[in-house]
Design a protein around this motif. Sequence first.
Motif, short mmCIF file in Angstrom:
data_model
loop_
_atom_site.label_atom_id
_atom_site.label_comp_id
_atom_site.label_asym_id
_atom_site.label_seq_id
_atom_site.Cartn_x
_atom_site.Cartn_y
_atom_site.Cartn_z
N ASN A 82 33.83 21.18 49.59
CA ASN A 82 33.20 21.19 48.27
C ASN A 82 33.82 22.20 47.32
N ARG A 83 34.80 22.94 47.78
CA ARG A 83 35.42 23.95 46.92
C ARG A 83 36.05 23.28 45.70
N GLY A 84 35.73 23.80 44.53
CA GLY A 84 36.25 23.23 43.30
C GLY A 84 35.43 22.08 42.75
N ARG A 85 34.37 21.71 43.46
CA ARG A 85 33.50 20.63 43.02
C ARG A 85 32.17 21.21 42.51
N THR A 86 31.46 20.43 41.73
CA THR A 86 30.18 20.85 41.16
C THR A 86 29.03 20.36 42.03
N CYS A 87 28.10 21.25 42.32
CA CYS A 87 26.94 20.90 43.14
C CYS A 87 25.99 20.00 42.35
N ARG A 88 25.66 18.84 42.95
CA ARG A 88 24.66 17.94 42.38
C ARG A 88 23.55 17.68 43.39
N ALA A 89 23.47 18.50 44.40
CA ALA A 89 22.49 18.29 45.46
C ALA A 89 21.09 18.65 44.98
N GLY A 90 20.12 17.80 45.29
CA GLY A 90 18.72 18.10 45.00
C GLY A 90 18.46 18.42 43.54
N LEU A 91 17.90 19.59 43.30
CA LEU A 91 17.53 20.01 41.94
C LEU A 91 18.74 20.13 41.03
N TRP A 92 19.92 20.37 41.60
CA TRP A 92 21.14 20.53 40.80
C TRP A 92 21.61 19.21 40.22
N GLY A 93 21.04 18.11 40.65
CA GLY A 93 21.33 16.82 40.02
C GLY A 93 20.43 16.54 38.84
N TRP A 94 19.42 17.36 38.65
CA TRP A 94 18.47 17.20 37.55
C TRP A 94 18.59 18.29 36.50
N SER A 95 19.17 19.42 36.87
CA SER A 95 19.35 20.53 35.94
C SER A 95 20.62 21.28 36.33
N ARG A 96 21.39 21.69 35.32
CA ARG A 96 22.61 22.45 35.62
C ARG A 96 22.27 23.88 36.06
N HIS A 97 21.07 24.31 35.75
CA HIS A 97 20.65 25.68 36.11
C HIS A 97 19.19 25.67 36.54
N PRO A 98 18.86 24.98 37.64
CA PRO A 98 17.45 24.95 38.07
C PRO A 98 16.94 26.33 38.49
N ASN A 99 17.82 27.17 39.02
CA ASN A 99 17.40 28.52 39.40
C ASN A 99 16.95 29.30 38.16
N TYR A 100 17.68 29.15 37.06
CA TYR A 100 17.30 29.82 35.83
C TYR A 100 15.99 29.26 35.27
N PHE A 101 15.83 27.93 35.36
CA PHE A 101 14.60 27.33 34.85
C PHE A 101 13.38 27.89 35.57
N PHE A 102 13.43 27.94 36.90
CA PHE A 102 12.29 28.44 37.65
C PHE A 102 12.12 29.95 37.48
N GLU A 103 13.23 30.65 37.25
CA GLU A 103 13.15 32.08 36.94
C GLU A 103 12.33 32.29 35.67
N TRP A 104 12.62 31.47 34.65
CA TRP A 104 11.90 31.54 33.38
C TRP A 104 10.43 31.17 33.57
N LEU A 105 10.18 30.08 34.30
CA LEU A 105 8.81 29.62 34.53
C LEU A 105 7.97 30.69 35.22
N HIS A 106 8.60 31.43 36.11
CA HIS A 106 7.90 32.46 36.87
C HIS A 106 7.18 33.47 35.99
N TRP A 107 7.76 33.78 34.83
CA TRP A 107 7.18 34.82 33.97
C TRP A 107 5.89 34.39 33.29
N PHE A 108 5.61 33.10 33.25
CA PHE A 108 4.34 32.65 32.69
C PHE A 108 3.17 33.06 33.57
N ALA A 109 3.42 33.30 34.86
CA ALA A 109 2.34 33.71 35.75
C ALA A 109 1.70 35.01 35.28
N TYR A 110 2.51 35.96 34.80
CA TYR A 110 1.97 37.25 34.36
C TYR A 110 1.29 37.13 33.00
N ALA A 111 1.79 36.21 32.16
CA ALA A 111 1.12 35.96 30.88
C ALA A 111 -0.28 35.42 31.13
#
Length: 260
Positions: free
Chosen positions: A168-197
């Motif tokens: 997979n070296r040099g290829r883009t990950c499309r596995a699981g959540l990465w096929g629905w968002s280019r940055h799913p880790n960032y999306f959930f990181e952002w979502l996490h902060w609503f818990a404290y709000a």
Amino acid sequence: MSLLQHVLLVWFGAALVMTAAWALSWKRRNAGWVDVFWAGLMAAAALYAGSFSDGAALNRWLVAMMGGLWGARLSLHLMHRVLGEPEDGRYRTLREHWSGDQRRFFLFFQAQALIVALFSVPLLVAAANPESGLRTVTALAIVVWLVAVGGEALADRQLARFRAVPANRGRTCRAGLWGWSRHPNYFFEWLHWFAYALLAVGAPQAWLALLGPVLMLAFLYRFTGIPWAEQQALRSRGEDYRRYQREVSPFIPRPPRSSP
């Protein structure tokens, strides 16, 4: 102690730790340690907020537990990458751009200490909430935290499995959540902060807890998140990543579209 005094104390402690992190990164020639220490310091800030704020016991305990577990998991995940892989391409590019000037790297690490202090505000506000008992917003905060941290951990695991395959070296990950968002880790990181709000609802300065999702979205979209990651991906994966950009959502997960 006032909120400002708490924040300044967090900033002072983070600045000291980031000085040690900068020294370690200089010795190891790997600026990726800044991310490891940032996440660890956020966990420490959550534990501090839960221990020294004067809100209801449940709110303080939830802030310490939620923020502590989130930051510790992220820090350990990033440490595994830093110890097992070469320096991230984003930091290699920065090193070349700055000609290895360690004074600039020191200021960069200290800027991360300031960011820790800024992101400690939602934690401190939520932990200072005097509203007691298991309220509807409290239960909703727990659900948001579970979805966010679980989603971020799943995205990290899917990417790690993909990167572990040499083919997979040099290829883009499309596995699981990465096929629905280019940055799913960032999306959930952002979502996490609503818990404290949500945990802060009812606190005298509850609106300040919105700094978490607002600042995180700004940093992800304008500064250290998506722009850096995508520039490095285009340098390393070229046309494969350009096609990925055309087909997959940049942030909020949704079904991919066909490339023309």
